[in-house]
Design a protein around this motif. Structure first.
Motif, PDB file in Angstrom:
ATOM      1  N   TYR B 105       0.859  -1.216   0.035  1.00 37.18           N
ATOM      2  CA  TYR B 105       0.161   0.023  -0.051  1.00 37.18           C
ATOM      3  C   TYR B 105       0.777   1.222   0.053  1.00 37.18           C
ATOM      4  O   TYR B 105       0.612   2.162  -0.862  1.00 37.18           O
ATOM      5  CB  TYR B 105      -0.894  -0.049   1.207  1.00 37.18           C
ATOM      6  N   HIS B 106       1.883   1.275   0.833  1.00 34.14           N
ATOM      7  CA  HIS B 106       2.956   2.580   1.000  1.00 34.14           C
ATOM      8  C   HIS B 106       3.609   2.726  -0.279  1.00 34.14           C
ATOM      9  O   HIS B 106       3.810   3.836  -0.580  1.00 34.14           O
ATOM     10  CB  HIS B 106       3.645   2.151   2.386  1.00 34.14           C
ATOM     11  N   LEU B 107       3.945   1.417  -0.847  1.00 36.58           N
ATOM     12  CA  LEU B 107       4.738   1.560  -2.109  1.00 36.58           C
ATOM     13  C   LEU B 107       4.119   2.402  -3.130  1.00 36.58           C
ATOM     14  O   LEU B 107       4.582   3.321  -3.720  1.00 36.58           O
ATOM     15  CB  LEU B 107       5.230   0.137  -2.740  1.00 36.58           C
ATOM     16  N   HIS B 108       2.720   1.924  -3.553  1.00 38.12           N
ATOM     17  CA  HIS B 108       2.185   2.604  -4.637  1.00 38.12           C
ATOM     18  C   HIS B 108       1.451   3.930  -4.252  1.00 38.12           C
ATOM     19  O   HIS B 108       1.707   4.791  -5.148  1.00 38.12           O
ATOM     20  CB  HIS B 108       0.840   1.499  -5.064  1.00 38.12           C
ATOM     21  N   LEU B 109       1.268   4.156  -3.032  1.00 36.62           N
ATOM     22  CA  LEU B 109       0.797   5.540  -2.581  1.00 36.62           C
ATOM     23  C   LEU B 109       1.730   6.418  -2.612  1.00 36.62           C
ATOM     24  O   LEU B 109       1.971   7.610  -3.200  1.00 36.62           O
ATOM     25  CB  LEU B 109       0.067   5.244  -1.107  1.00 36.62           C
ATOM     26  N   TYR B 110       2.930   5.994  -2.021  1.00 29.90           N
ATOM     27  CA  TYR B 110       4.079   6.991  -1.949  1.00 29.90           C
ATOM     28  C   TYR B 110       4.777   7.414  -3.386  1.00 29.90           C
ATOM     29  O   TYR B 110       5.158   8.276  -3.716  1.00 29.90           O
ATOM     30  CB  TYR B 110       5.353   6.640  -0.927  1.00 29.90           C
ATOM     31  N   GLN B 111       4.578   6.326  -4.326  1.00 30.41           N
ATOM     32  CA  GLN B 111       5.218   6.430  -5.667  1.00 30.41           C
ATOM     33  C   GLN B 111       4.408   7.469  -6.217  1.00 30.41           C
ATOM     34  O   GLN B 111       4.996   8.367  -6.884  1.00 30.41           O
ATOM     35  CB  GLN B 111       5.092   5.144  -6.367  1.00 30.41           C
ATOM     36  N   PHE B 172      -8.087   2.075   1.033  1.00 32.07           N
ATOM     37  CA  PHE B 172      -8.321   2.992  -0.119  1.00 32.07           C
ATOM     38  C   PHE B 172      -9.640   3.710  -0.152  1.00 32.07           C
ATOM     39  O   PHE B 172     -10.021   4.326  -0.996  1.00 32.07           O
ATOM     40  CB  PHE B 172      -8.409   1.872  -1.254  1.00 32.07           C
ATOM     41  N   GLU B 173     -10.220   3.714   1.007  1.00 32.45           N
ATOM     42  CA  GLU B 173     -11.355   4.640   1.253  1.00 32.45           C
ATOM     43  C   GLU B 173     -11.070   6.127   1.160  1.00 32.45           C
ATOM     44  O   GLU B 173      -9.890   6.651   1.439  1.00 32.45           O
ATOM     45  CB  GLU B 173     -12.100   4.352   2.686  1.00 32.45           C
ATOM     46  N   THR B 174     -12.036   6.897   0.623  1.00 31.56           N
ATOM     47  CA  THR B 174     -11.934   8.415   0.683  1.00 31.56           C
ATOM     48  C   THR B 174     -12.960   8.838   1.371  1.00 31.56           C
ATOM     49  O   THR B 174     -14.047   8.465   1.532  1.00 31.56           O
ATOM     50  CB  THR B 174     -11.946   8.792  -0.780  1.00 31.56           C
ATOM     51  N   ASP B 175     -13.064  10.223   1.667  1.00 30.57           N
ATOM     52  CA  ASP B 175     -14.188  11.029   1.957  1.00 30.57           C
ATOM     53  C   ASP B 175     -14.058  12.140   1.272  1.00 30.57           C
ATOM     54  O   ASP B 175     -13.150  12.609   0.101  1.00 30.57           O
ATOM     55  CB  ASP B 175     -14.083  11.375   3.676  1.00 30.57           C
ATOM     56  N   GLU B 176     -15.005  13.363   1.484  1.00 32.21           N
ATOM     57  CA  GLU B 176     -15.038  14.257   0.547  1.00 32.21           C
ATOM     58  C   GLU B 176     -13.684  15.377   0.626  1.00 32.21           C
ATOM     59  O   GLU B 176     -13.328  15.736  -0.418  1.00 32.21           O
ATOM     60  CB  GLU B 176     -16.280  15.461   1.240  1.00 32.21           C
ATOM     61  N   SER B 177     -13.086  15.493   1.697  1.00 37.37           N
ATOM     62  CA  SER B 177     -12.113  16.028   2.055  1.00 37.37           C
ATOM     63  C   SER B 177     -10.943  15.448   0.890  1.00 37.37           C
ATOM     64  O   SER B 177     -10.110  16.297   0.280  1.00 37.37           O
ATOM     65  CB  SER B 177     -11.479  16.030   3.259  1.00 37.37           C
ATOM     66  N   MET B 178     -10.612  14.347   0.928  1.00 29.36           N
ATOM     67  CA  MET B 178      -9.665  13.741   0.046  1.00 29.36           C
ATOM     68  C   MET B 178      -9.930  13.743  -1.176  1.00 29.36           C
ATOM     69  O   MET B 178      -9.171  13.984  -2.126  1.00 29.36           O
ATOM     70  CB  MET B 178      -9.607  11.985   0.557  1.00 29.36           C
ATOM     71  N   ASP B 189      -5.544   9.169  -7.345  1.00 25.88           N
ATOM     72  CA  ASP B 189      -6.984   8.419  -7.307  1.00 25.88           C
ATOM     73  C   ASP B 189      -6.643   7.116  -6.701  1.00 25.88           C
ATOM     74  O   ASP B 189      -5.881   6.186  -6.803  1.00 25.88           O
ATOM     75  CB  ASP B 189      -7.169   8.260  -8.769  1.00 25.88           C
ATOM     76  N   MET B 190      -7.326   7.279  -5.521  1.00 23.90           N
ATOM     77  CA  MET B 190      -7.098   5.801  -4.554  1.00 23.90           C
ATOM     78  C   MET B 190      -7.663   4.788  -5.062  1.00 23.90           C
ATOM     79  O   MET B 190      -7.295   3.658  -4.922  1.00 23.90           O
ATOM     80  CB  MET B 190      -7.858   6.389  -3.263  1.00 23.90           C
ATOM     81  N   GLY B 191      -8.693   4.636  -6.104  1.00 22.40           N
ATOM     82  CA  GLY B 191      -8.906   3.885  -6.720  1.00 22.40           C
ATOM     83  C   GLY B 191      -7.933   2.875  -7.674  1.00 22.40           C
ATOM     84  O   GLY B 191      -8.160   1.822  -7.722  1.00 22.40           O
TER      85      GLY B 191
END
Ligand SMILES: [Zn+2]
Lengths: 157, 250
Positions: B105-111, B172-178, B189-191
Motif C-alpha cells: 500500500y505504501h509503495l504505490h501510494l508514496y510512488q 483505499f477509502e476516501t471522504d469529501e476532503s480527500m 486516485d485511490m481507486g
C-alpha cells in the motif's frame, strides 16, 4: 552578529570535527548530511538533511554542530533540516567510504551487481545474515573466508 | 485546501505511527535476534515517517501545534488511521502478512505522492518511499518463507489472511476532503492505487498457495474516527507519559 570576515569555507573546516555519532570516523560532510553553510549578517545558517527518517542520530548531530561552533565563539547559529534533496548513499564521499572501511564497516556499493567485500580481509565471498543491523543504516554480513561477521552500510538510493 | 491537507497528513501519520507502535511491541520478542532487530528497525522508520507527516500536518494547521502534541494529545476519535494498523500484533505470521499488505500500500501510494502538486508532500513521500521499498523486500520474502515451509506455518499464514483480508479495502477509502485533494492532484486516485495493490498482493497469495477468503464483511471507520477497542489500549500505553507529566521532555 557574526564576526566580520568569517567565511563559509572556515565554518565548513570547523564542522569537519562533527562526526556521525554511530560511525565516529566519518564527518557529517563526508556522509552527505551537511549540505551547505551560509553566512548572513546575523547568523551562520547550516543546512542539513536527515539520513533515515527515524534516525535518532539527527538530534545528536544538531547538538554537536552548535557545540562545535560555540567552541569557535559562534553562538548565532540557525540549523535548517531540509526535506530535499532526499539523502542517498551516493552522497557519501570517497574519503568517507575509505574511513568507513578502515573502521571495519563495508561501504555501500553503488550498483546492485557488485559484490560486498569483507572489510577485514578483502574477500568477495560474503553472505548476508540479516538485512537489518545494529542501526538503521546497516545490514549484517559474514565473511566466508575469514569467518568474521561485519556491518555493511546499506545501499540506499 | 490547507484543512484538507492537514486531515490527509494525519491519515498518513496516524497509519505509520500505529504500525510503528505495534512493531515496537516485538522488541525482545522476535523469533530470533536478527529478526528482533529487523522488526524494531522497521518500527523506527515508520515512526520517523509519522513524525514527518505530523510536521506536514502542523504546517497546514490553523492552530499552533507540534508533532508531539498530535501524537500524544489526541484521543481515539481524532485518530484517522485505518483499523488494520491498530489491530493487536498477533503472532509472527499475522504481523508479517499485515506488514506486507501495508508495505505494498505504501509503495504505490508514496510512488504517486512523490509527484504530488504539493512540493512538501512530494518530498516527504519520496523520502519515505526509499525506506518502504526495503521493508517490502523483507516482508515479501517472509510471506513466502512462512507460507511454503511447514504445515503449521502455512496454516498460521492462512489464518492471518482469513482475518486481515477484510480490513484491507478500508486502506483505499476516501471522504469529501480527500476527493478535493484528488481533484487538485495533491493526492492520487485511490481507486487506481487499489487496483495495482490488488494485482500485486493477489499474485503473492497465489505464489504462497494461500486461498483468498470469500468476500464478506468489510472493515470501515478510521476516516471518521470510529475505531476498534484496541486503539484505546494502544494510546493509553503510548500516551501515558505525556498525559501524566504534560510537556515532559528528556
Ligand atoms: Zn574476511
Amino acid at each position: 552578529m557574526v564576526m566580520s570576515g568569517l567565511t563559509a569555507r572556515q565554518v565548513l573546516a570547523w564542522l569537519q570535527a562533527v562526526k556521525d555519532p554511530e560511525i565516529p570516523v566519518i564527518s557529517i560532510q563526508d556522509l552527505g548530511v551537511l549540505q551547505a553553510v551560509e553566512i548572513t549578517n546575523e547568523q551562520i545558517v547550516v543546512k542539513i538533511i536527515p539520513t533515515y527518517s527515524g534516525c535518532p542520530a539527527m538530534y545528536v548531530i544538531q547538538d554537536e554542530i552548535r557545540q562545535t561552533l560555540a567552541e569557535h565563539g559562534q553562538h548565532e547559529v540557525d540549523i535548517q533540516l531540509l526535506n530535499t534533496p532526499a539523502w542517498n548513499t551516493d552522497m557519501i564521499t570517497a574519503r568517507g567510504r575509505a574511513a568507513m572501511k578502515l573502521y571495519g564497516i563495508a561501504p555501500p556499493i553503488s550498483a546492485s551487481d557488485q559484490v560486498i567485500q569483507c572489510p577485514q580481509c578483502g574477500s568477495e565471498k560474503t553472505t548476508c545474515i540479516s538485512q537489518f543491523g545494529s542501526t538503521a543504516c546497516k545490514a549484517l554480513y559474514r565473511c566466508e573466508s575469514c569467518l568474521e561477521p561485519f556491518d555493511y552500510f546499506k545501499c540506499h538510493a | 485546501m490547507n484543512q484538507d491537507l492537514y486531515q490527509f497528513a494525519l491519515r498518513l501519520a496516524d497509519t505509520s505511527l500505529t504500525m510503528g507502535q505495534r512493531l515496537a511491541e516485538w522488541c525482545g520478542h522476535g523469533p530470533y535476534l536478527e529478526e528482533d532487530v529487523a522488526l524494531t528497525n522497521v518500527s523506527l522508520d515508520l515512526i520517523g515517517h509519522a513524525q514527518m507527516f505530523y510536521q506536514l500536518a502542523c504546517d497546514n494547521s490553523e492552530t499552533s501545534t507540534s508533532p508531539d502534541d498530535l501524537a500524544f494529545l489526541r484521543d481515539v476519535p481524532e485518530y484517522r488511521n485505518p483499523l488494520i494498523t491498530e489491530l493487536p500484533r498477533g503472532d509472527f505470521a499475522y504481523t508479517t502478512l499485515k506488514q506486507y499488505f501495508i508495505d505494498v500500500y505504501h509503495l504505490h501510494l508514496y510512488q504517486q505522492l512523490s509527484v504530488s502538486s504539493d512540493e512538501q508532500l512530494a518530498a516527504l513521500a519520496q523520502k519515505a518511499l526509499m525506506e518502504v521499498k526495503y521493508h517490502l523486500s523483507r516482508s515479501e520474502a517472509w510471506c513466502q518463507r512462512l507460507s511454503l515451509s511447514t504445515e503449521e506455518a502455512h496454516e498460521k499464514m492462512q489464518k492471518a489472511l482469513d482475518d486481515l483480508w477484510f480490513y484491507t479495502p478500508e486502506l483505499f477509502e476516501t471522504d469529501e476532503s480527500m476527493q478535493r485533494l484528488m481533484t487538485a492532484s495533491v493526492i492520487p486516485d485511490m481507486g487506481a492505487i487499489q487496483t495495482v495493490w490488488q494485482q500485486q498482493t493477489e499474485q503473492l497469495l497465489e505464489d504462497c498457495q494461500l486461498a483468498k477468503p470469500e468476500n464478506g464483511w468489510m472493515a470501515t471507520g478510521g476516516l471518521v474516527g470510529e475505531h476498534t477497542e484496541h486503539l484505546g489500549y494502544m494510546l493509553a500505553d503510548m500516551q501515558f507519559l505525556q498525559r501524566a507529566y504534560p510537556g515532559c521532555e528528556w
